[in-house]
Design an enzyme around this catalytic site. Structure first.
Site, mmCIF file in Angstrom:
data_model
loop_
_atom_site.group_PDB
_atom_site.id
_atom_site.type_symbol
_atom_site.label_atom_id
_atom_site.label_comp_id
_atom_site.label_asym_id
_atom_site.label_seq_id
_atom_site.Cartn_x
_atom_site.Cartn_y
_atom_site.Cartn_z
ATOM 1 N N CYS A 42 0.813 -1.214 0.000
ATOM 2 C CA CYS A 42 0.000 0.000 0.000
ATOM 3 C C CYS A 42 0.845 1.261 0.000
ATOM 4 C CB CYS A 42 -0.939 0.006 1.194
ATOM 5 S SG CYS A 42 -1.953 1.503 1.286
ATOM 6 N N CYS A 47 -1.433 1.647 -3.055
ATOM 7 C CA CYS A 47 -2.477 2.660 -2.882
ATOM 8 C C CYS A 47 -1.945 4.091 -2.836
ATOM 9 C CB CYS A 47 -3.253 2.404 -1.598
ATOM 10 S SG CYS A 47 -3.591 0.688 -1.218
ATOM 11 N N LYS A 50 -0.148 5.302 -6.073
ATOM 12 C CA LYS A 50 -1.199 5.301 -7.092
ATOM 13 C C LYS A 50 -2.097 6.522 -6.969
ATOM 14 C CE LYS A 50 -4.893 3.777 -6.042
ATOM 15 N NZ LYS A 50 -5.393 2.409 -6.080
ATOM 16 N N GLY A 177 -8.380 -6.329 -16.772
ATOM 17 C CA GLY A 177 -9.621 -5.577 -16.709
ATOM 18 C C GLY A 177 -10.087 -5.318 -15.299
ATOM 19 N N TYR A 179 -9.397 -3.742 -11.171
ATOM 20 C CA TYR A 179 -9.279 -2.352 -10.727
ATOM 21 C C TYR A 179 -7.871 -1.802 -10.890
ATOM 22 C CZ TYR A 179 -7.313 -3.707 -6.148
ATOM 23 O OH TYR A 179 -6.506 -4.190 -5.150
ATOM 24 N N GLU A 183 -7.337 1.480 -13.220
ATOM 25 C CA GLU A 183 -6.809 2.673 -12.563
ATOM 26 C C GLU A 183 -5.572 3.188 -13.292
ATOM 27 O OE1 GLU A 183 -8.138 2.230 -7.868
ATOM 28 O OE2 GLU A 183 -6.236 1.367 -8.516
ATOM 29 N N HIS A 437 -27.502 20.556 -0.449
ATOM 30 C CA HIS A 437 -27.662 21.045 -1.828
ATOM 31 C C HIS A 437 -26.792 22.285 -2.066
ATOM 32 C CE1 HIS A 437 -29.765 21.743 -5.602
ATOM 33 N NE2 HIS A 437 -29.883 23.020 -5.248
ATOM 34 N N GLU A 442 -26.351 14.365 -2.583
ATOM 35 C CA GLU A 442 -27.755 14.489 -2.215
ATOM 36 C C GLU A 442 -28.634 13.519 -2.991
ATOM 37 O OE1 GLU A 442 -29.992 18.067 -3.568
ATOM 38 O OE2 GLU A 442 -28.102 18.633 -4.514
#
Length: 452
Positions: A42, A47, A50, A177, A179, A183, A437, A442
């Site tokens: 990681c 992670c 990346k 194909g 993640y 990415e 909002h 929302e």
């Protein structure tokens, strides 16, 4: 006479470091061995770097969008070596933090490889010293799979090497194909590379909700990423600075780099598991029970080496649960049934719970609520992009079984949705929440019309 410890941790990634630190805080005498760098996949080559690369790519989109909001940007340029150098500085800083977090409660760090030679015995490979351990924790993570052997495979890189390329490749072909593949495809494309994505299936992100898969694929193709579906690599040749990839349909593509991103395999080779009798599955993953214990009572395992849910936060929680349960007299287990995750594609994905397909396959009668819309930011920038918000709701209990978001901030949104879902939130609970909002989030609490 050999030294002895209460816990010997093999692997200094997120799961191993958390387990060692917490066990030491509970008063255990802990030794931890890491043969590469503290932080594991990681922090060092996963992670964290990346996400830093993803940010770099998003600035390119920001520059494009700014004109619609009245900004004029002239002379902006991207420098790959600067990104690499700054990334390396940050990784070094984080590795230092990991080391300090272990040293502070008294964990002894061994910068080298260790192997198991008995149910309660470990050998330090560099010195040959043998350590007696009340418990042994395997937290060695995983490594990129290379797939079936093909001619010229030595000319390809994996995600490990992608973070250290001397230059941004003008053209790159990525096989996979999942993640990791998508990415990297998105971040290289955002930084200006020509990107080819090759995968065996007819759609990316197997296991994700079908609407999520379709929208991300659509957006990726719109960005200029070229998909080669139903294909595999059959060979790679290199001449000069060009690598020519042959696909299973006989076609050939010339690129500057070839990256294999077809999955990851547990790091269990050479640990001595066979000699001790620790059971592994067909891909080499350590088999554990709900408490992380192997079939050898004194040996446990956490994180990607168990090939359960291969996510850093899961490894951290598994390591923490192990330390609390074994050394802190506070037994608890990690709930793997509801884990939120994000895919840092462009656009981003956030998902928690069941996909529509999985919910129906599990026998649930479900109501589907979804909205696909143009995000507010795109109205002035002119960018042709869409967002998706989707809820899968059990008809009988009204419980939200799945929440899926595609678009800017999806990872941040899904973290909050996961808290609600973990508490058993129903669609009525979502409905009575006042919307913030104007936001994309929302949509989660304003969906009223069933789409299916």
């Amino acid at each position: 006479m050999s030294r002895s410890v209460d816990l010997f941790v093999i692997g200094g990634g997120s799961g191993g470091v958390r387990a060692g630190r917490i066990a030491a805080q509970h008063g255990a005498k802990v030794m931890l061995a890491e043969e590469y760098r503290l932080g594991g996949t990681c922090v060092i080559r996963g992670c964290v770097p990346k996400k830093l690369f993803v940010y770099a790519g998003r600035y390119a989109h920001d520059l494009e969008d700014m004109a619609g909001f009245g900004w004029t940007v002239e002379g902006a340029r991207f420098d790959w070596p600067t990104l690499i150098a700054r990334k390396d500085q940050e990784i070094a800083r984080l590795e230092g933090i990991y080391r300090r977090n272990l040293v502070a409660p008294g964990v002894e760090i061994v910068d080298g490889r260790a192997e198991i030679i008995g149910p309660n015995r470990v050998r330090l490979v560099a010195t040959g010293e043998e350590i007696e351990a009340g418990h042994i924790l395997i937290a060695t993570g995983a490594h990129p799979a290379l797939g079936p052997a093909i001619p010229g495979a030595e000319h390809a890189i994996t995600s490990n090497e992608a973070f250290h390329l001397p230059r941004l490749p003008p053209r790159i072909l990525i096989q996979g194909g999942g993640y990791i593949a998508v990415e990297f495809a998105c971040l290289f494309r955002a930084l200006g590379s020509e990107v080819h994505l090759v995968f065996r299936a007819d759609q990316i992100l197997r296991g994700f909700d079908e609407d999520v898969r379709a929208l991300v694929a659509q957006e990726m193709a719109h960005s200029g990423i070229v998909f080669h579906t139903g294909q595999t690599l059959t060979g790679i040749t290199a001449e000069g600075g060009t690598k020519t990839v042959t696909l299973s349909d006989g076609s050939a593509i010339a690129v500057d780099e070839v990256m294999l991103a077809i999955g990851r395999l547990p790091n269990t080779s050479g640990l001595g598991l066979d000699a001790v009798g620790v059971a592994t599955d067909k891909v080499g993953a350590v088999i554990v029970d709900a408490d992380g214990r192997t079939n050898v009572p004194s040996i446990y395992a956490v994180g990607d080496v168990t090939n359960r849910i291969n996510l850093t936060p899961v490894a951290i929680r598994e390591g923490h649960a192990f330390a609390d349960s074994v050394f802190g007299n506070k037994p608890w287990r990690v709930d793997h049934s509801l884990v939120a995750t994000a895919v840092f594609t462009e656009p981003e994905v956030g998902t928690c719970g069941l996909s529509e397909t999985a919910a129906r396959a599990a026998g649930h009668a479900v109501d589907i609520y979804k909205s696909q819309f143009r995000p507010m930011r795109a109205t002035l920038s002119g960018r042709e992009t869409r967002m998706l918000v989707k809820l899968i709701v059990d008809q009988q209990s009204d419980k939200v079984l799945g929440c899926h978001v595609v678009g800017e901030g999806a990872g941040e949104i899904i973290q909050m949705a996961a808290i609600a879902m973990g508490m058993g939130a129903t669609k009525a609970d979502f409905d009575r929440t006042v919307a913030v909002h104007p936001t994309a989030a929302e949509e989660l609490v304003t969906l009223r019309t069933k789409s299916a």
